[in-house]
Scaffold this motif. Structure first.
Motif, PDB file in Angstrom:
ATOM      1  N   ARG A   1       1.265   2.235  -8.790  1.00 49.92           N
ATOM      2  CA  ARG A   1       1.702   3.495  -8.195  1.00 49.92           C
ATOM      3  C   ARG A   1       3.175   3.396  -7.771  1.00 49.92           C
TER       4      ARG A   1
ATOM      5  N   HIS B   1      -5.740   7.408   5.296  1.00 45.63           N
ATOM      6  CA  HIS B   1      -5.852   6.052   4.773  1.00 45.63           C
ATOM      7  C   HIS B   1      -4.656   5.685   3.898  1.00 45.63           C
ATOM      8  N   TYR B   2      -4.556   4.357   3.670  1.00 46.25           N
ATOM      9  CA  TYR B   2      -3.541   3.808   2.768  1.00 46.25           C
ATOM     10  C   TYR B   2      -4.263   3.011   1.689  1.00 46.25           C
ATOM     11  N   ILE B   3      -3.813   3.153   0.442  1.00 47.14           N
ATOM     12  CA  ILE B   3      -4.496   2.538  -0.686  1.00 47.14           C
ATOM     13  C   ILE B   3      -3.569   1.560  -1.399  1.00 47.14           C
ATOM     14  N   ASP B   4      -4.163   0.730  -2.238  1.00 46.56           N
ATOM     15  CA  ASP B   4      -3.415  -0.299  -2.985  1.00 46.56           C
ATOM     16  C   ASP B   4      -2.303   0.353  -3.812  1.00 46.56           C
TER      17      ASP B   4
ATOM     18  N   ASP C   1      -2.728   7.489   0.936  1.00 41.96           N
ATOM     19  CA  ASP C   1      -3.732   8.103   0.067  1.00 41.96           C
ATOM     20  C   ASP C   1      -3.307   9.536  -0.242  1.00 41.96           C
TER      21      ASP C   1
ATOM     22  N   GLU D   1      -4.969  11.975  -1.269  1.00 41.20           N
ATOM     23  CA  GLU D   1      -5.970  13.009  -0.989  1.00 41.20           C
ATOM     24  C   GLU D   1      -5.542  13.832   0.227  1.00 41.20           C
TER      25      GLU D   1
ATOM     26  N   SER E   1      -6.128  12.968   4.273  1.00 33.86           N
ATOM     27  CA  SER E   1      -6.526  11.574   4.438  1.00 33.86           C
ATOM     28  C   SER E   1      -5.535  10.837   5.339  1.00 33.86           C
TER      29      SER E   1
ATOM     30  N   VAL F   1       0.844  -1.196   0.000  1.00 39.47           N
ATOM     31  CA  VAL F   1       0.000   0.000   0.000  1.00 39.47           C
ATOM     32  C   VAL F   1       0.881   1.249   0.000  1.00 39.47           C
TER      33      VAL F   1
END
Length: 601
Positions: free
Chosen positions: A459, A452-455, A445, A447, A450, A442
């Motif tokens: 990336r 959060h952590y994203i896939d 994020d 944004e 934020s 991950v």
């Protein structure tokens, strides 16, 4: 004593009383209106169980009246000491076939010795159920997957149909033959099929199908029995009983269930011990799953442990009242709810009504042909096969399909062991899945604001800080899988000495898992890096704190939710590597390097 203390003591006392006498919970709901609704539902249930009880006893290798006895005393006890308002206990198809398969190798079906062993089996089943309930082990049935139940039920349905082939075609076969031998004998004796007996069976079968389709409110078993009996009467009257060879069930004894005594000899207890475990597993799975399914409609909360206790008491007492092993009946429970039952008194009224009905119709069983019973049991067997879910399982999951067919085929070969093989294989797949928690790369994020952590797929990632999300518990079975992923980080990128684990998906960490994490943290520190955790759940955090694992990992390396671990980790990164890096996925690395120098590019 304070008012609060008195209230607490009173509440504790009430809870204790409710556990001993659970019917006190719903007794205040009883009034004139509920009594009327329960009486109507009870009468409907009694009419339904009359043909079912006779059919199920036949499956179990017992005299027909024993199926009705199993719907009397056990139903009352289970209703009073269980937790469901609508569950009705009594004989069931799966339990009946399990009883026959378990006891037939030890005694001739229908003989006094067979009946005594069945009563011993019933007593042991009740003891096991009661002990599990008192030990608060109600969640055990959750480990029996729905796929196993579907496979076993389908296998049992085939065995039921196979056991009735000789009655349907009027052939002479030894009792208790395995399915493949029954089919072999059928092929050998095709020229010996009795056309009159087969005609009665076919007429019963077809009339049951028509009644079920065009008169859904009328009990199809009763309709099929009446038509089949009339067909047999006409054939016997026209051709003569000796010529047709149509046999009947025989008159049932009218009256209350007689007192009985199980065989408590060491040999009987030894022979019935393992079969009792199988029947216990089946009975509890049926009872709890049915009660929960109906509770979802009635918006009632079910206590699985109390259901275990109620079922246990019903079978223990039932074994002394000529009853064989009983459980929750799906058909009767569903009809009970649909008929407007308000309290468990409906099951009590059903038992009382069954006694009255038995007194009136018991002599009429002398006109019921065994071929008609075979036709009815063919219908029962067909209805047990869940073609819809079998097709869905086949399309959706290879592993579940394997569990289904292992259970089904195993049941056909050996009913007792078939379900155990299914449960064992199902648990093996479950353990395999849980021992391989998902480990996903991950990144933060992008944004603004934020947490959060994203896939990370597609990336850019930081070359020095590998961020992983683990979804699943870290226990002894999963240690090797998680550890191999952490070591793979080094193989893929030797510069990634720091690892941040997003731990929101980790529900549980055991001692083996905690020790592995400590070893990994120490290994990372020796490499000049570190192991960090973000959003660790309180249950996992408590485990790490109790064993002093949190101190060894470093409390400063465990970051709570809605914090920014990158702010604390970034200064520990190698500034020279950062100077050459073009990823720059953190806000911190946009303007300056980890050592505080401003970027010049």
């Amino acid at each position: 004593m304070s008012l609060a203390s008195r209230f607490s003591d009173t509440l504790a006392c009430n809870l204790w009383i409710y556990r001993i006498l659970p019917f006190l919970r719903w007794w205040p709901r009883v009034n004139r209106q509920t009594l009327r609704s329960d009486a109507i539902a009870g009468l409907t249930g009694a009419l339904i169980v009359l043909p079912q009880g006779v059919a199920f006893a036949t499956i179990a290798g017992l005299p027909p009246q024993y199926g009705l006895y199993a719907a009397m005393v056990p139903a009352v006890i289970a209703a009073l000491f269980g937790s469901s308002w609508h569950l009705v206990s009594g004989p069931t198809t799966a339990i009946s076939i399990a009883v026959f398969a378990s006891v037939a190798p030890h005694a001739t079906p229908g003989s006094p010795e067979f009946i005594k062993l069945v009563l011993t089996l019933t007593f042991l089943v009740g003891v096991f159920e009661l002990l599990l309930g008192l030990a608060r082990m109600g969640t055990l049935v959750n480990f029996i997957s729905h796929t196993v139940v579907i496979g076993f039920t389908a296998g049992a349905a085939v065995l039921i149909a196979g056991s009735q082939i000789k009655h349907f075609f009027g052939l002479e076969m030894a009792r208790g033959l395995p399915l493949h031998e029954i089919l072999y004998h059928l092929v050998l004796k095709l020229d010996q099929i009795n056309p009159y007996v087969t005609a009665v069976g076919l007429i019963t079968l077809l009339s049951g199908i028509l009644v079920k389709r065009y008169l859904p409110r009328f009990p199809y078993m009763i309709g099929a029995m009446i038509v089949g009996s009339l067909a047999a009467f006409v054939l016997n009257h026209h051709f003569g009983t000796l010529h047709t060879g149509i046999r009947t069930v025989g008159a049932l004894p009218a009256g209350l269930p007689p007192l009985s005594m199980p065989d408590f000899s060491f040999k009987a207890l030894h022979d019935m011990l393992f079969p009792a475990l199988v029947v216990t597993m089946l009975a509890l799975t049926e009872a709890v799953s049915i009660s929960r399914a109906i509770a979802a409609k009635s918006e009632q909360r079910i206590d699985g442990n109390q259901e275990f206790i109620g079922q246990g008491l019903s079978n223990i007492l039932g074994s002394f009242f000529s009853s064989y092993a009983s459980s929750g009946s799906f058909n009767r429970s569903g009809v009970n709810y649909a008929s407007g039952a308000q309290t468990p008194l409906a099951a009590v009224f059903a038992s009382l009504a069954l006694v009255l009905i038995l007194l009136l119709v018991a002599p009429l069983a002398a006109y019921l042909p065994t071929a008609a019973m075979a036709g009815i049991l063919f219908l029962v067997a067909w209805g047990l096969i869940d073609f819809h879910h079998i097709g869905a399982i086949w399309k959706m999951s290879r592993s579940e399909s394997l569990v289904l067919w292992v259970t089904l085929i195993g049941t056909l070969i050996n009913l007792e062991k078939g379900i155990f093989f299914g449960v064992l294989l199902s648990l093996m797949f479950y353990l395999y899945r849980t021992s391989r928690p998902q480990v996903q790369a991950v990144v933060p994020d992008p944004e603004p604001g934020s947490y959060h952590y994203i896939d990370a797929t597609g990336r850019r990632e930081c070359p020095q800080l590998k961020m992983l999300r683990i979804n699943g518990s870290i226990f002894f079975g999963a240690v090797d899988h998680v550890q191999s992923h952490l070591h793979q980080v080094d193989a893929d990128n030797p510069q990634a000495k720091h690892v941040l684990i997003v731990a929101s998906g980790i529900n549980f960490v055991d001692i083996a898992g905690a020790e592995m994490l400590v070893q990994e943290a120490k290994r990372r520190r020796r490499m000049g890096g570190g192991l960090y955790f973000y959003r660790v759940k309180e249950s996992a955090c408590e485990m790490l704190r109790r064993g002093s694992y949190a101190e060894e990992i470093g409390k400063e390396n465990i970051f709570p939710a809605k914090s920014r671990p990158i702010e604390a980790i970034y200064p520990k990164l190698d500034a020279d590597v950062c100077a050459r890096c073009t990823a720059r996925i953190f806000p911190e690395c946009q303007e300056q390097l980890p050592d505080g120098r401003r970027r010049t590019d």
